[in-house]
Enzyme design. Structure first.
Site: not given
Ligand code: 1BO
Length: 309
Positions: A45, A50, A78, A109
């Site tokens: 994931d 991130y 995302k 997201h």
């Protein structure tokens, strides 16, 4: 149990356990992703937000070089809020960083737009220091763009993340494609039962992030968790990860430590008594108004969590 899969509303199989990469320390994600895939994990994931997708891509490349096949794994990314009016561009950026030509699942997201002019600034701010959120944006328009992505072949499925009941109820009447997944924070101290029930009714699969709460947090010492762990001779973390299987959800276990990545694969089948103990715990926290949300929206917006519509 670690090899268990579920069927998405697209017909795809999605693994029950995946490796999370949110807050994975830079310099360690490449190794973690490669190690996890070589150890048997099938789901990774990721997200543009991130800020480590390039490193995740290096880990994927290392695993492929070691014999892991692209078609045997499930990669999730995302679109970040600054790309919610340009979702294909957001997906292209993630694909480039990951070194892939498609992802298996691409998620919105969060259901809001941050100033797209901020581009690669993930958290653009106004001069007064507040988040630069475009409040006139309708998240349904983002979903309409997501639906178009399916035609490009760059993602096999589309879904959402951090959607409360209220946001899903706004979205679904306008959706030509029902989201395949809603990825939410989920654990016994935040069962999000209303969202989980609605998703089940609509055929939307739940992916649970932050299943352990915060590291070393209260869930590890919660009485029912400790009791079940002792009964099965496993660690509290194993109980918390295993909590999601009877609920029919996929769980994301985040770690960059090889031993823990391996250990997280030792998920177990909880029996009826365990499930009841954990449900009673959740119900007690709910009735006492003591639910615990460990991940707060980074936008200062009320998304209707927890368990509020
Ligand atoms: C702010 C990120 C939450 C988990 O994806």
């Amino acid at each position: 149990m670690a090899n268990k899969t579920y069927k998405l509303n697209t017909g795809q199989d999605i693994p029950a356990l995946g490796l999370g990469t949110w807050q994975s320390e830079p310099g360690k994600v490449r190794e973690a992703v490669a190690f996890a895939l070589k150890s048997g994990y099938k789901l990774i994931d990721c997200a543009y937000c991130y800020a480590n997708e390039e490193e995740v891509g290096q880990g994927l490349a290392e695993a492929f070089a070691a014999g892991v096949k692209r078609e045997d794994i499930f990669v999730v990314s995302k679109v970040w809020t600054t790309y919610n009016t340009r979702v294909e561009l957001g997906l292209d950026k993630s694909l480039k960083s990951l070194g892939l030509d498609y992802v298996d699942l691409f998620l919105v997201h969060w259901p809001l737009l941050m100033n797209p002019e901020g581009n690669d600034d993930r958290f653009p701010k106004l001069p007064n220091g507040e988040r630069d959120i475009i409040r006139s944006h309708n998240h349904v328009d983002t979903w309409k763009q997501m639906e178009q992505l399916l035609k490009t072949g760059k993602t096999r499925a589309i879904g959402v993340s951090n959607y409360s009941k209220r946001y899903l109820e706004q979205l679904l009447p306008h959706a030509t494609v029902v989201p395949a997944v809603n990825q939410i924070e989920n654990h016994p101290a935040l069962p999000q039962q209303e969202i989980v029930d609605l998703c089940k009714e609509k055929g939307i699969h739940i992916m649970a992030y932050s299943p352990l709460g915060s590291t070393g947090g209260p869930l590890f010492s919660a009485e029912p968790v400790v009791k079940i762990a002792e009964k099965h001779g496993v660690k509290p973390a194993t109980v918390l990860l295993s909590y999601h299987f009877p609920r029919g959800s996929t769980v994301l276990a985040k770690s960059v430590t090889p031993e823990r990545i391996k250990e997280n694969m030792n998920v177990i089948d909880l029996d009826e008594e365990d499930v009841k103990l954990l449900k009673d715990y959740s119900d007690k926290l709910t009735s006492e108004g003591k639910l615990q949300r460990f991940v707060y929206p980074p936008f200062g917006i009320d998304f209707g969590f927890p368990d509020k519509s």
